[in-house]
Design a protein around this motif. Structure first.
Motif, short mmCIF file in Angstrom:
data_model
loop_
_atom_site.label_atom_id
_atom_site.label_comp_id
_atom_site.label_asym_id
_atom_site.label_seq_id
_atom_site.Cartn_x
_atom_site.Cartn_y
_atom_site.Cartn_z
N UNK A 42 6.87 -6.45 -3.71
CA UNK A 42 7.50 -5.53 -2.76
C UNK A 42 6.81 -5.63 -1.40
N UNK A 43 7.48 -5.13 -0.37
CA UNK A 43 6.91 -5.08 0.96
C UNK A 43 5.67 -4.19 0.96
N UNK A 44 4.65 -4.57 1.69
CA UNK A 44 3.42 -3.79 1.77
C UNK A 44 3.72 -2.39 2.28
N UNK A 45 3.15 -1.38 1.60
CA UNK A 45 3.33 0.01 2.02
C UNK A 45 2.05 0.80 1.86
N UNK A 46 1.97 1.94 2.55
CA UNK A 46 0.80 2.81 2.50
C UNK A 46 1.27 4.23 2.25
N UNK A 47 0.50 4.99 1.48
CA UNK A 47 0.84 6.37 1.17
C UNK A 47 -0.41 7.24 1.21
N UNK A 48 -0.36 8.40 1.89
CA UNK A 48 0.76 8.92 2.67
C UNK A 48 0.86 8.22 4.02
N UNK A 49 2.05 8.28 4.62
CA UNK A 49 2.24 7.69 5.95
C UNK A 49 1.73 8.64 7.03
#
Length: 332
Positions: A255-262
């Protein structure tokens, strides 16, 4: 004396070998009242003057602000400090060892280096190795042992080992199965421990597509499967009598790189927040793009931002080597 609700929740538990008395004080916040009990050792109370007792009550009450007990108040129970996180686990979570199958491999999933492994009862078994994967070896004793791993941030995960005698006789028609029977690995390099349950050893292992994953035998009844590329795969186990069991491994495209929380908010008094990365290639490096603060650790699935007192926002960044994403930390 006035305290906030959050302050009242910060009173730690008291560990002592003595019988406890308690002093109580009525506190008020926003027109609401509550009673706070301050435990202290009985024999210490009787030996004090009235003035000393009052001073002790005031000093113990200070925990609402500074988070520590003084003058006879002991440290908080360690169990209150344990920090668990759903992204940090031990795999497999449960294993049964007979007198013949004496070893099992356990793997930490998630968390942050360094990892520290231990067992609840050393008379039942011991841990060898270090890092993400270790081997547990049982003793001749039967019982239930608990494996614990603590990561560099203090997060804790557990697994349970049941130690039983050899069955009097294994049925000839005992089914062979694999545990887990299915799993999903999202990134190249992700691993999982697969165990044979039932059937008759020795076991023969194979993988459906060697370009998508590989297996490494571990002891008598386990393998570690590693994802090499996207595309579903299978792990195949055949026992001594020809029984076959197959585990299905789902391996979607990364999946596309993501960060949490934004976006999140930290008090102007200072504090911390945990950020988690997902997607990309699964190898993450953390940093600060702008503003005050520090990230610890600098690599891994998760990292903790710590900021000093102030009003300046902080921009957190995480990279997988191919792309970078950001999160905003406001102050109020």
């Amino acid at each position: 004396m006035k305290y906030g609700r959050a302050d009242l929740r910060r009173i730690p538990a008291i560990r002592t070998n003595h019988v406890l008395d308690a002093k109580q004080e009525e506190v008020e916040h926003g027109g609401e009242q509550a009673v706070v009990l301050f435990p202290i050792a009985r024999e210490e109370v009787h030996a004090m003057s009235n003035r000393r007792k009052m001073m002790l009550l005031i000093q113990c009450g200070a925990v609402l602000i500074v988070g520590a007990f003084f003058f006879g108040c002991e440290d908080a129970d360690d169990s209150n400090l344990e920090d668990t996180n759903a992204s940090f686990t031990v795999q497999p979570a449960n294993v049964t060892l007979t007198a013949s199958n004496t070893t099992a491999v356990f793997m930490a999933v998630g968390g942050h280096a360094p990892l520290t492994w231990s067992v609840s009862d050393q008379s039942l078994g011991s841990i060898s190795g270090s890092g993400q994967t270790v081997t547990y070896t049982r003793s001749d004793l039967n019982g239930v042992n608990r494996i614990e791993v603590r990561d560099g941030l203090g997060w804790i995960a557990h697994a349970v080992v049941q130690q039983i005698p050899n069955p009097a006789e294994r049925p000839d028609d005992e089914d062979l199965s694999l545990s887990p029977q299915s799993a999903t690995l999202y990134n190249d390099g992700d691993k999982i421990v697969i165990s044979a349950v039932g059937g008759d050893d020795p076991y023969d292992w194979d993988v459906g597509d060697g370009t998508r994953g590989k297996i490494e035998p571990q002891g008598d009844f386990q393998v570690i499967y590693t994802r090499l590329s996207s595309g579903n795969n299978t792990v195949i186990c055949t026992d001594h009598d020809g029984r076959v069991s197959i585990a299905q491994i789902s391996q979607p495209a990364a999946a596309t790189l993501g960060i949490s929380p934004v976006n999140t908010t930290i008090s102007t008094n200072g504090g911390s927040a945990v950020f988690t990365a997902a997607g990309g290639n699964g190898v993450y490096t953390w940093g600060i793009q702008s503003g005050p603060g520090s990230m610890n650790p600098g690599t891994g699935n998760s990292s903790v931002l710590t900021v000093p007192a102030g009003t300046t926002p902080t921009i957190v960044q995480v990279s997988d080597g191919a792309s970078v994403v950001f999160a905003t930390v406001n102050r109020q």
